[in-house]
Design a protein around this motif. Structure first.
Motif, PDB file in Angstrom:
ATOM      1  N   PHE A   1       0.807  -1.314  -0.123  1.00 29.66           N
ATOM      2  CA  PHE A   1       0.158   0.393  -0.357  1.00 29.66           C
ATOM      3  C   PHE A   1       0.896   1.107   0.409  1.00 29.66           C
ATOM      4  CE2 PHE A   1       0.817  -1.042   4.436  1.00 29.66           C
ATOM      5  CZ  PHE A   1       1.399  -0.148   5.162  1.00 29.66           C
ATOM      6  N   HIS A   2       2.100   1.403   0.558  1.00 30.51           N
ATOM      7  CA  HIS A   2       3.054   2.498   0.450  1.00 30.51           C
ATOM      8  C   HIS A   2       3.431   2.553  -1.036  1.00 30.51           C
ATOM      9  CE1 HIS A   2       3.966   1.841   4.305  1.00 30.51           C
ATOM     10  NE2 HIS A   2       4.496   0.624   4.027  1.00 30.51           N
ATOM     11  N   LYS A   3       3.185   4.174  -1.164  1.00 25.96           N
ATOM     12  CA  LYS A   3       3.287   4.379  -2.287  1.00 25.96           C
ATOM     13  C   LYS A   3       4.845   4.310  -3.134  1.00 25.96           C
ATOM     14  CE  LYS A   3       3.853   9.542  -5.130  1.00 25.96           C
ATOM     15  NZ  LYS A   3       3.503  10.439  -4.750  1.00 25.96           N
ATOM     16  N   HIS A   4       5.157   4.287  -2.409  1.00 24.07           N
ATOM     17  CA  HIS A   4       7.149   3.977  -2.790  1.00 24.07           C
ATOM     18  C   HIS A   4       7.571   2.284  -2.591  1.00 24.07           C
ATOM     19  CE1 HIS A   4       6.917   8.205  -3.916  1.00 24.07           C
ATOM     20  NE2 HIS A   4       7.445   8.661  -3.092  1.00 24.07           N
ATOM     21  N   ALA A   5       6.263   1.563  -2.133  1.00 19.46           N
ATOM     22  CA  ALA A   5       6.894   0.217  -1.871  1.00 19.46           C
ATOM     23  C   ALA A   5       7.662  -0.794  -3.440  1.00 19.46           C
ATOM     24  CB  ALA A   5       5.896  -0.335  -2.641  1.00 19.46           C
ATOM     25  N   ASP A   6       8.582  -0.360  -4.191  1.00 22.58           N
ATOM     26  CA  ASP A   6       8.613  -0.583  -4.758  1.00 22.58           C
ATOM     27  C   ASP A   6      10.388  -1.393  -5.004  1.00 22.58           C
ATOM     28  OD1 ASP A   6       7.211  -2.812  -5.915  1.00 22.58           O
ATOM     29  OD2 ASP A   6       5.666  -0.977  -8.120  1.00 22.58           O
ATOM     30  N   ASP A   7      10.978   0.879  -4.572  1.00 19.99           N
ATOM     31  CA  ASP A   7      11.727   1.295  -4.035  1.00 19.99           C
ATOM     32  C   ASP A   7      12.045   1.146  -2.889  1.00 19.99           C
ATOM     33  OD1 ASP A   7      12.108   2.573  -6.916  1.00 19.99           O
ATOM     34  OD2 ASP A   7      10.577   3.495  -6.681  1.00 19.99           O
TER      35      ASP A   7
ATOM     36  N   PHE B   1      24.039  -4.222  16.520  1.00 18.55           N
ATOM     37  CA  PHE B   1      23.240  -4.499  15.442  1.00 18.55           C
ATOM     38  C   PHE B   1      21.914  -5.019  16.310  1.00 18.55           C
ATOM     39  CE2 PHE B   1      27.124  -6.261  13.636  1.00 18.55           C
ATOM     40  CZ  PHE B   1      27.221  -6.205  12.833  1.00 18.55           C
ATOM     41  N   ASN B   2      21.460  -3.520  16.321  1.00 16.77           N
ATOM     42  CA  ASN B   2      19.643  -3.254  16.798  1.00 16.77           C
ATOM     43  C   ASN B   2      18.975  -2.996  15.728  1.00 16.77           C
ATOM     44  OD1 ASN B   2      20.853  -4.553  19.000  1.00 16.77           O
ATOM     45  ND2 ASN B   2      21.364  -3.408  20.366  1.00 16.77           N
ATOM     46  N   TYR B   3      19.260  -2.360  14.453  1.00 18.35           N
ATOM     47  CA  TYR B   3      18.287  -1.584  14.494  1.00 18.35           C
ATOM     48  C   TYR B   3      17.713  -1.882  13.080  1.00 18.35           C
ATOM     49  CZ  TYR B   3      20.816   1.498  17.225  1.00 18.35           C
ATOM     50  OH  TYR B   3      21.627   2.476  18.315  1.00 18.35           O
ATOM     51  N   ASN B   4      16.677  -2.292  12.639  1.00 16.35           N
ATOM     52  CA  ASN B   4      15.552  -2.479  11.164  1.00 16.35           C
ATOM     53  C   ASN B   4      15.977  -1.402  10.954  1.00 16.35           C
ATOM     54  OD1 ASN B   4      14.661  -5.442  11.981  1.00 16.35           O
ATOM     55  ND2 ASN B   4      13.376  -4.281  13.550  1.00 16.35           N
ATOM     56  N   THR B   5      16.286  -1.941   9.293  1.00 18.48           N
ATOM     57  CA  THR B   5      17.444  -0.070   8.687  1.00 18.48           C
ATOM     58  C   THR B   5      16.458  -0.660   6.981  1.00 18.48           C
ATOM     59  OG1 THR B   5      18.862  -0.086   9.276  1.00 18.48           O
ATOM     60  CG2 THR B   5      18.933   0.609   7.431  1.00 18.48           C
ATOM     61  N   TYR B   6      16.078   0.558   6.518  1.00 18.37           N
ATOM     62  CA  TYR B   6      14.594   0.619   5.047  1.00 18.37           C
ATOM     63  C   TYR B   6      15.812   1.399   4.620  1.00 18.37           C
ATOM     64  CZ  TYR B   6      11.416  -2.137   7.721  1.00 18.37           C
ATOM     65  OH  TYR B   6      11.421  -3.942   8.371  1.00 18.37           O
ATOM     66  N   LEU B   7      15.644   1.330   3.163  1.00 20.77           N
ATOM     67  CA  LEU B   7      16.509   1.975   2.409  1.00 20.77           C
ATOM     68  C   LEU B   7      15.711   2.306   1.395  1.00 20.77           C
ATOM     69  CD1 LEU B   7      19.857   0.620   2.031  1.00 20.77           C
ATOM     70  CD2 LEU B   7      19.500   1.956   3.490  1.00 20.77           C
ATOM     71  N   LEU B   8      15.071   3.618   0.935  1.00 20.01           N
ATOM     72  CA  LEU B   8      14.347   4.197  -0.485  1.00 20.01           C
ATOM     73  C   LEU B   8      15.505   4.562  -1.049  1.00 20.01           C
ATOM     74  CD1 LEU B   8      12.134   4.794  -1.490  1.00 20.01           C
ATOM     75  CD2 LEU B   8      12.196   7.283  -0.257  1.00 20.01           C
ATOM     76  N   LEU B   9      15.941   3.664  -2.521  1.00 15.30           N
ATOM     77  CA  LEU B   9      15.901   3.964  -3.554  1.00 15.30           C
ATOM     78  C   LEU B   9      15.677   5.184  -4.208  1.00 15.30           C
ATOM     79  CD1 LEU B   9      17.929   0.328  -3.838  1.00 15.30           C
ATOM     80  CD2 LEU B   9      18.580   2.069  -2.059  1.00 15.30           C
ATOM     81  N   GLN B  10      16.521   5.363  -5.184  1.00 13.98           N
ATOM     82  CA  GLN B  10      16.308   6.077  -6.326  1.00 13.98           C
ATOM     83  C   GLN B  10      15.627   5.602  -7.564  1.00 13.98           C
ATOM     84  OE1 GLN B  10      16.743  10.074  -6.337  1.00 13.98           O
ATOM     85  NE2 GLN B  10      17.977   9.665  -4.638  1.00 13.98           N
ATOM     86  N   PRO B  11      14.576   6.499  -7.786  1.00 17.79           N
ATOM     87  CA  PRO B  11      12.898   5.603  -8.308  1.00 17.79           C
ATOM     88  C   PRO B  11      13.684   4.628  -9.473  1.00 17.79           C
ATOM     89  CG  PRO B  11      12.659   7.462  -8.529  1.00 17.79           C
ATOM     90  CD  PRO B  11      13.943   7.357  -7.683  1.00 17.79           C
ATOM     91  N   GLY B  12      13.352   3.442  -9.535  1.00 15.99           N
ATOM     92  CA  GLY B  12      14.105   2.359 -10.791  1.00 15.99           C
ATOM     93  C   GLY B  12      15.269   2.022 -10.808  1.00 15.99           C
TER      94      GLY B  12
END
Length: 788
Positions: free
Chosen positions: A50-56, A224-235
């Protein structure tokens, strides 16, 4: 014209009520169960989409260790996200989350709550992800280190209908936090969950403000305690990005040569592991197959009964053709007849789904809601109905509309292919599916029973446990008090829950360790009587005595000894983190995680400060008295903090909760598939008896017994069931062997499972057929011949 088609279809259904009822019941049951399963599947596949940028968006994880001790860690170090964002153009933003174990007790006026589902988070949580901040600024959700963002439900809990923004919450009776934002309740199909969020800068300030070793949030590559998420540049192509992140890590901590970074797409996180191997997707695939099989069996029933009764309708069709009906019109007529049956079956199926959804949620552990305004639900229902209707209607309509009028009046209804042979193939198919499912239920049930009964290497019976907080510094007094209470027969403590020791480390050394070698182990601080409390067996050496010297002693399990290749481990040097010492004992292997995994190396060490979890062994009958005594001790030292405890038996069962739910549903669906198959078989048996009425009458007149006639009518069906069993056995064996591969400790598939499944299918089929066969055999031959 269309109205006339429906009117004729309705008359035909009323004319043959018995077959219409069987067809309708089979379709209703098949559609209802099939749609329920597919709704479960659709929910599983919808996670995080449901996230707008889910694919990135990608979850950053680590593979650590060497050789057989390789592990995947789902959490990372804190600096890597921000350093990656700063140095690598591929990364647009990063978000870190860390579970909050420090700030638990929240108070507003006279309301006091223990918030155990809360996290520290980067501000980007509310801009990178689409969780819907309804109050506050998504770009700056935290105004300072002492601000907090609540979900709508949490805000309602504290403030009712008051505006929560700016309100003060007193935390741990020590400090104030100001509400700076309110976010919508997190969707159930979100991997990230929480009720309350604190700024991660607050955590860093608490951790590093008083450290003297120079570590800070920008250079600490140890935790090593952090759940890390990265938003990449589109495509963005992620090829090579993991290596770049690893290079940054090694530049700051060169000795982590056994570490590799893994980038996992957010949309696949729920069903796959970070290395791409199957996680929950295996269960989803299994349920998709079961849904298609159940829908297929329902379709087979309809096709079988429709084609079987084609001879009874051949003259009707021929007369229509003679008076001018075109084949296209007849085809439309029969399609509408099928659609009418489907329409009624679908309506009843939807009502049943709506009625039984709460029970289904309870059985499956889901929280599905049948929202009539939800497009996704109707999409699943619509596609299922259209697909099933197309499969089950086209062939019977083609067959019925293809009769040659002159041949049909002469009793010759051949269509160029043998519809009788097709019916046999379909009967074999549906019973082969049923036998496969029966064998599957035996294998799954036996494996789950094996898991529950297998020796774990320790005794968890009647043991309750909880984290002590402030009780830990008064442990000896608490222990003495508890041992004087009725119902308490033992007390000890450790740093982790023995059912599932979560922490792992590769920071260890021993004599003979090779350069670059890493042994990933599960460390656990224990008290001196921990081993005797759990009846764990020492195979070499001795246990802890409680003396000062124990702080430099270690006890390893057998797997750890094998991993270190130490031939005579007692007295050998061993180092865990900064603790240097010697090995004094070897404990027999015990299970510390799910039996899907092999036993990991484990290391026991002696440190009262780390051992903050208490274990209380109770008598089964006086457990309530032991719990009451434990609660009194808790309140004496922990004030308003909520007292929560759990029994190890329950924790162990929770570890296999998803397997138990899946196993139960598999058994249920297998039973429904068999019921649907038997409905079709019942209808075919009734039809066979009907078309052979004259033959049965003649045979009885000529002296045939009831037993002989029953054998005659049942023999063809029994032959088909036996063929189905022969086909099903190798397929079931292969499928169940694949399913068992996910378990490190598993049963061997035994021959009795195939014999029992075949016997059960044969017995059910015999009961189904016998009713109609005996009824036909007992009919008065004079009456049957006269009616013919």
């Amino acid at each position: 014209m269309i109205f006339n088609y429906f009117k004729i279809a309705w008359r035909n259904l009323l004319k043959s009520k018995f077959y219409s009822l069987i067809n309708g019941a089979g379709l209703t049951l098949g559609l209802g169960v099939g749609i329920l399963i597919l709704l479960w599947v659709q929910d599983e596949l919808s996670f995080d989409r449901f996230h707008k940028h889910a694919d990135d968006i990608y979850k950053l994880e680590n593979r650590v260790g060497t050789g057989s001790s390789k592990q995947i860690w789902t959490t990372t170090v804190a600096p890597i996200a921000m350093l990656g964002k700063k140095e690598l153009p591929e990364i647009k933003d990063g978000v870190r989350l860390c579970y909050n174990e420090s700030y638990i007790l929240f108070r507003y006026k006279d309301k006091v709550f223990n918030e155990e589902n809360s996290q520290f988070a980067d501000p980007g949580l509310f801009s990178v992800f689409d969780f819907g901040l309804v109050q506050g600024d998504a770009r700056k959700p935290f105004t300072d280190d002492n601000s907090v963002v609540l979900t709508e439900t949490t805000a309602k809990k504290y403030f009712g209908n008051e505006d929560p923004i700016g309100k003060i919450l007193v935390v741990n009776d020590q400090m104030n936090f100001r509400v700076s934002g309110v976010v919508k309740d997190f969707p159930k199909n979100s991997t990230i969950q929480g009720d309350l969020f604190l700024p991660i800068s607050k955590l860093f300030n608490d951790m590093y403000s008083r450290r003297q070793d120079g570590r800070n949030r920008d250079n600490d590559f140890h935790q090593f305690n952090y759940n890390t998420y990265l938003l990449l540049q589109p495509g963005q192509n992620i090829s090579g990005l993991a290596d770049k992140l690893r290079n940054i890590h090694l530049r700051n901590k060169p000795d982590d040569t056994d570490l590799t970074y893994l980038l996992q797409p957010l949309v696949s996180k729920h069903l796959y592991k970070a290395d791409g191997s199957d996680g929950g997707i295996e269960t989803v695939r299994m349920f998709i197959i079961i849904a298609l099989l159940i829908l297929g069996i329902a379709c087979i029933n309809y096709v079988n009964l429709s084609t079987a009764r084609s001879m009874l309708r051949s003259k009707e069709v021929s007369m229509r053709k003679i008076v001018g009906a075109a084949r296209k019109q007849l085809f439309t007529q029969f399609i509408i007849e099928t659609a009418l049956v489907f329409g009624m079956a679908s309506a009843v199926a939807v009502i049943l789904i709506y009625s039984f959804l709460p029970l289904y949620n309870q059985l499956s552990g889901k929280q599905l809601v049948f929202d009539f305004a939800n497009f996704q639900i109707w999409k699943v229902i619509g596609l299922t109905l259209l697909g099933t209707l197309a499969v089950s209607s086209i062939y019977p309509a083609l067959l019925l509309s293809s009769f040659d009028p002159l041949k049909a009046f002469k009793g010759k209804t051949a269509t160029g292919i043998s519809d009788a042979a097709l019916r046999k193939v379909l009967v074999v198919t549906q019973f082969a599916v049923s036998v496969i499912l029966i064998i599957g239920t035996f294998v799954i049930s036996t494996q789950l029973k094996y898991i529950r009964s297998k020796a774990l290497g320790y005794d968890k019976t009647h043991v309750l446990s909880f984290g002590m907080r402030n009780m830990n510094s008064h442990f000896e007094a608490v222990k003495a008090d508890l041992l004087n209470q009725p119902g308490v027969i033992g007390v000890t403590r450790a740093s982790s829950n023995i059912v599932r020791i979560g922490g792992q480390t590769g920071s260890n050394e021993w004599d003979g360790k090779e350069v670059g070698e890493t042994m990933m182990s599960r460390p656990m601080a224990i008290e001196k009587d921990f081993l005797s409390f759990f009846k764990m067996q020492l195979v070499e050496g001795k246990g802890f005595t409680g003396s000062v010297s124990d702080s430099s002693h270690f006890i390893l399990n057998e797997t750890a000894v094998k991993a270190t290749r130490l031939k005579d481990p007692i007295g050998k040097r061993f180092k865990l983190w900064d603790k240097e010492g010697t090995i004094i004992g070897v404990v027999k292997d015990f299970h510390t995680t799910s039996m899907r995994q092999k036993i990991d190396p484990s290391v026991f060490y002696y440190d009262a400060g780390d051992a903050n979890r208490i274990y209380i062994k109770t008598t089964g009958n006086d457990a309530e008295k032991a719990i009451a005594a434990a609660e009194r001790s808790w309140k004496r030292y922990n004030g308003d903090f909520a007292f929560t405890y759990g029994f190890l038996d329950d924790a162990f069962n929770d570890m296999y909760k998803s397997e138990q739910q899946s196993g139960f549903l598999f058994n249920l669906f297998a039973g429904i598939a068999i019921v649907i198959s038997c409905l079709g078989l019942f209808g075919l048996a009734a039809y066979t008896a009907q078309v052979r009425t004259r033959e049965i009458g003649v045979r009885k007149v000529l002296g045939s017994s009831v037993t002989g006639i029953v054998r005659l009518l049942a023999s063809d069906f029994i032959r088909l069931i036996v063929i189905a069993i022969v086909i099903a056995v190798p397929i079931a064996w292969y499928s169940m062997n694949i399913w068992l591969q996910d378990f490190a400790y598993k049963i061997h598939i035994s021959w009795w499972m195939f014999v029992a499944a075949g016997g059960l299918a044969l017995a059910v089929a015999m009961l189904t057929i016998s009713f109609q066969s005996i009824k036909a055999a007992l009919m008065n031959p004079v009456k049957s011949l006269r009616s013919e």
